[in-house]
Design a protein around this motif. Sequence first.
Motif, PDB file in Angstrom:
ATOM      1  N   CYS A 129     -16.694 -21.406 -51.283  1.00  0.00           N
ATOM      2  CA  CYS A 129     -15.246 -21.233 -50.862  1.00  0.00           C
ATOM      3  C   CYS A 129     -14.949 -22.216 -49.690  1.00  0.00           C
ATOM      4  CB  CYS A 129     -15.007 -19.980 -50.709  1.00  0.00           C
ATOM      5  SG  CYS A 129     -13.329 -19.348 -50.117  1.00  0.00           S
ATOM      6  N   GLN A 131     -12.533 -21.658 -47.851  1.00  0.00           N
ATOM      7  CA  GLN A 131     -11.880 -20.646 -46.830  1.00  0.00           C
ATOM      8  C   GLN A 131     -12.540 -19.988 -46.089  1.00  0.00           C
ATOM      9  OE1 GLN A 131      -8.514 -21.226 -46.765  1.00  0.00           O
ATOM     10  NE2 GLN A 131      -8.740 -22.146 -48.735  1.00  0.00           N
ATOM     11  N   CYS A 132     -13.741 -19.367 -46.421  1.00  0.00           N
ATOM     12  CA  CYS A 132     -14.830 -18.439 -45.617  1.00  0.00           C
ATOM     13  C   CYS A 132     -16.141 -19.025 -45.742  1.00  0.00           C
ATOM     14  CB  CYS A 132     -14.662 -17.035 -46.299  1.00  0.00           C
ATOM     15  SG  CYS A 132     -15.136 -16.685 -48.087  1.00  0.00           S
ATOM     16  N   SER A 134     -18.335 -18.720 -48.480  1.00  0.00           N
ATOM     17  CA  SER A 134     -19.098 -17.684 -49.092  1.00  0.00           C
ATOM     18  C   SER A 134     -19.214 -18.513 -50.661  1.00  0.00           C
ATOM     19  CB  SER A 134     -18.396 -16.462 -49.661  1.00  0.00           C
ATOM     20  OG  SER A 134     -19.075 -15.797 -50.686  1.00  0.00           O
ATOM     21  N   THR A 137     -18.831 -17.048 -55.812  1.00  0.00           N
ATOM     22  CA  THR A 137     -17.227 -17.545 -56.156  1.00  0.00           C
ATOM     23  C   THR A 137     -17.653 -17.294 -57.708  1.00  0.00           C
ATOM     24  OG1 THR A 137     -17.991 -19.727 -56.226  1.00  0.00           O
ATOM     25  CG2 THR A 137     -16.776 -19.047 -54.228  1.00  0.00           C
ATOM     26  N   LYS A 153     -12.283 -18.601 -57.997  1.00  0.00           N
ATOM     27  CA  LYS A 153     -11.731 -17.609 -56.766  1.00  0.00           C
ATOM     28  C   LYS A 153     -13.139 -16.993 -56.076  1.00  0.00           C
ATOM     29  CE  LYS A 153     -12.928 -13.523 -59.809  1.00  0.00           C
ATOM     30  NZ  LYS A 153     -12.568 -12.025 -60.038  1.00  0.00           N
ATOM     31  N   CYS A 154     -12.804 -16.709 -54.909  1.00  0.00           N
ATOM     32  CA  CYS A 154     -13.745 -16.116 -54.040  1.00  0.00           C
ATOM     33  C   CYS A 154     -13.787 -14.793 -54.142  1.00  0.00           C
ATOM     34  CB  CYS A 154     -13.626 -16.593 -52.512  1.00  0.00           C
ATOM     35  SG  CYS A 154     -14.903 -15.930 -51.433  1.00  0.00           S
ATOM     36  N   ASN A 155     -15.074 -14.181 -54.504  1.00  0.00           N
ATOM     37  CA  ASN A 155     -15.393 -12.853 -54.532  1.00  0.00           C
ATOM     38  C   ASN A 155     -15.287 -12.116 -53.311  1.00  0.00           C
ATOM     39  OD1 ASN A 155     -15.303 -12.805 -57.324  1.00  0.00           O
ATOM     40  ND2 ASN A 155     -17.355 -13.349 -57.332  1.00  0.00           N
ATOM     41  N   ALA A 156     -15.697 -12.811 -52.179  1.00  0.00           N
ATOM     42  CA  ALA A 156     -15.912 -12.439 -50.885  1.00  0.00           C
ATOM     43  C   ALA A 156     -14.210 -12.076 -50.117  1.00  0.00           C
ATOM     44  CB  ALA A 156     -16.650 -13.218 -49.901  1.00  0.00           C
ATOM     45  N   CYS A 157     -13.677 -13.253 -49.989  1.00  0.00           N
ATOM     46  CA  CYS A 157     -12.451 -13.160 -49.235  1.00  0.00           C
ATOM     47  C   CYS A 157     -11.257 -13.062 -50.146  1.00  0.00           C
ATOM     48  CB  CYS A 157     -12.177 -14.462 -48.469  1.00  0.00           C
ATOM     49  SG  CYS A 157     -11.816 -16.091 -49.322  1.00  0.00           S
ATOM     50  N   GLU A 159      -9.731 -15.022 -52.273  1.00  0.00           N
ATOM     51  CA  GLU A 159      -8.947 -16.218 -52.212  1.00  0.00           C
ATOM     52  C   GLU A 159      -9.130 -17.175 -53.530  1.00  0.00           C
ATOM     53  OE1 GLU A 159      -6.195 -17.090 -50.486  1.00  0.00           O
ATOM     54  OE2 GLU A 159      -6.182 -15.039 -49.434  1.00  0.00           O
TER      55      GLU A 159
END
Length: 167
Positions: A129, A131-132, A134, A137, A153-157, A159
């Motif tokens: 990701c 963004q973060c 991670s 995804t 899609k990111c499963n952590a943040c 987004e």
Amino acid sequence: MMTASPQQDAAFGTEQHVWQVLEGVPDPEVPVLSVVDLGLVRSVEIAGDAAVKLEVTPTYSGCPATSLITAAIELALQDAGYTVETATVLSPPWTSDWMSEEGRRKLKEYGIAPPSPCGTRGAGMTIACPQCGSEDTALVSEFGSTACKALFKCNACLEPFEYFKCI
């Protein structure tokens, strides 16, 4: 303060100067990237005092922005004082491996995951990701806003983000 005309610039007429001008030509789809970042300019030849010949390769042969990109390149160089001749080169085809490391960094900062080296993305490979960071995804769609991007899609943040595909 007066600025020097292009012909008074000590670097004018050098290949280095042409590359500097090209670094200021943005990609119309991802404007944080220049045509240099993307690796679209295949070659630069100084053909006289103020004449430049360029070879440009589009990201794919059907790219709808090819004429826009070529026009932007020509205009930037003309504004810098050059006469320009461009040729479109399709073989070998452009690959995302031609993107600069600077371009990959800019993509990530813009929120698009940069492409993996071609030939390395296979089953089970993760896309981090932007963004973060991670790697947890998931692919949502093989096609994002354009054919050269996939939607993740990111499963952590949580987004959504686009991934610039290896081409």
